[in-house]
Design a protein around this motif. Sequence first.
Motif, PDB file in Angstrom:
ATOM      1  N   ASP A 149       0.809  -1.219   0.000  1.00 37.10           N
ATOM      2  CA  ASP A 149       0.000   0.000   0.000  1.00 37.10           C
ATOM      3  C   ASP A 149       0.842   1.268   0.000  1.00 37.10           C
ATOM      4  N   LEU A 150       2.155   1.115  -0.007  1.00 41.59           N
ATOM      5  CA  LEU A 150       3.033   2.283   0.028  1.00 41.59           C
ATOM      6  C   LEU A 150       3.284   2.803  -1.385  1.00 41.59           C
ATOM      7  N   HIS A 151       3.596   4.093  -1.453  1.00 45.10           N
ATOM      8  CA  HIS A 151       3.743   4.763  -2.749  1.00 45.10           C
ATOM      9  C   HIS A 151       5.176   4.621  -3.254  1.00 45.10           C
ATOM     10  N   TRP A 152       5.656   3.359  -3.265  1.00 45.64           N
ATOM     11  CA  TRP A 152       6.988   3.106  -3.823  1.00 45.64           C
ATOM     12  C   TRP A 152       6.959   3.130  -5.347  1.00 45.64           C
ATOM     13  N   ASP A 153       5.764   3.275  -5.912  1.00 45.80           N
ATOM     14  CA  ASP A 153       5.651   3.401  -7.372  1.00 45.80           C
ATOM     15  C   ASP A 153       5.663   4.863  -7.805  1.00 45.80           C
ATOM     16  N   TRP A 154       6.036   5.769  -6.895  1.00 41.64           N
ATOM     17  CA  TRP A 154       6.171   7.185  -7.272  1.00 41.64           C
ATOM     18  C   TRP A 154       7.031   7.259  -8.532  1.00 41.64           C
TER      19      TRP A 154
END
Length: 454
Positions: free
Chosen positions: A419-424
């Motif tokens: 659920d973290l925005h590591w796909d920024w």
Amino acid sequence: MTLYGLIRFDIEDFVTEESDEALEFVLDVMDEYQMPASYGIVGKKAQSLFAHHQMKTLERLAQKNSVGFHSTSHSEHPTIAEEMAELDYEDGVARFIAREKVGIDMVKDLIKSPVYFTQPGGNWVPQAVDALSLLNMPIFFSDSWNSYLDTARQPMWIEDIVHWSLPVLNPKPFAMKLPDNLDEAIQLIEQAPQDLAPQDAFMVMVHPTELVTTKFWDAVNFELGATNATLRKAPLRCIQDRHEAYEGFRQYIRHIRQIAGIEWIDIASLSDRIQPLTPPALSDPQTLLTIITRYGLGPAIIHDQSYSAADMVVALALLMTGATPGQRLPRVKAPAQWGSQRLFNGQEMSPLGEKLLRQSAHEIVDQVFETGRLPALVRTARDLAIEEWAASAIYHFSTPVGDVSLPLTFLDYVKEPKDLHWDWPIFPPDFHPYPLWQETRRLAWSLKWAQYQS
């Protein structure tokens, strides 16, 4: 009581000079409608405004109540998270201070001292918690999109910092799609009083540069880990499209300021309404045990006192050493090093005998008074994880029948990696900084609900 609505402007594009015009327009509209907002600015953007002779804009920002810091250089590689992920925690705190104090000084010298920090994009890092305390910046103003913490609509303390991770009630992207998404954007705010409870807070995120560009400035220069030798401006909207976007933004502000049931406020003013951070008073044993056995180890309000998981363990230890309910707990932070299972089941271990349990309770209390931190291990008799000791103490106090479990519910407030925005889009491909997530889980021992002043 009403909802709290916050508008946060992330002022970051230090490459596209036309973004200066967009910022000036935003300030005009917010002043025209007397709308409070929070203005987080990148250090290099403050420097860019100075280089472009935008002295009036800098002066107008200095007049705002809530000026924040949005990093030194936003998306330049290595970004904050890219650098912190490679370092031990304490080294990361020192490095965060070294690299970001440069930008803080830019904002301070050209505008004013910032009162909050907002991470750039997906660069939420746990090292910021300790670093911000040392930098005398007591507010970490994040958002539900990018935070590692899922604290929803209420503020929480994490260590010595007030952390806000508010739901974002605007389309994404927002300003870049104005005026086409104007009706949708307004409807999201109109619905808020029906969906949220009194004293809940939500936010609107706006990047002024979006009003004049068709693509994010940092995606043009830093996408997927790249860095151009010469930084390029973002592609611009045509003049007519810019004017239509400006008018859409004006209509948006004019409309939402009139919606009943919402108090628009800036982050510094809202944080001023929070009670100071003080250790809770020691609760009576029965109430403490009831809360822990029912809800696990996690943030809780007990007799109007805000407890963290760390507070609860210290309270158990104090009760075992003969402390009197009503006295103040010592201030306690998260363990310096810690890692654990998602759930600890007390029946899987042999509960400590009463003598060892009380000896280790004294050890815990002594360490907390000496270091200010909860120990990760109790070393009396044998190395014992602190949550294992807590489960044994619960077992001792409550003499339960059947299974005994002690859920670590403070971990519920830390998002799972998926659920973290590591796909920024700015991060390199396959950037998965698990050490940052693990350190966030450790710090979550200190999470406790902030309480508004009565």
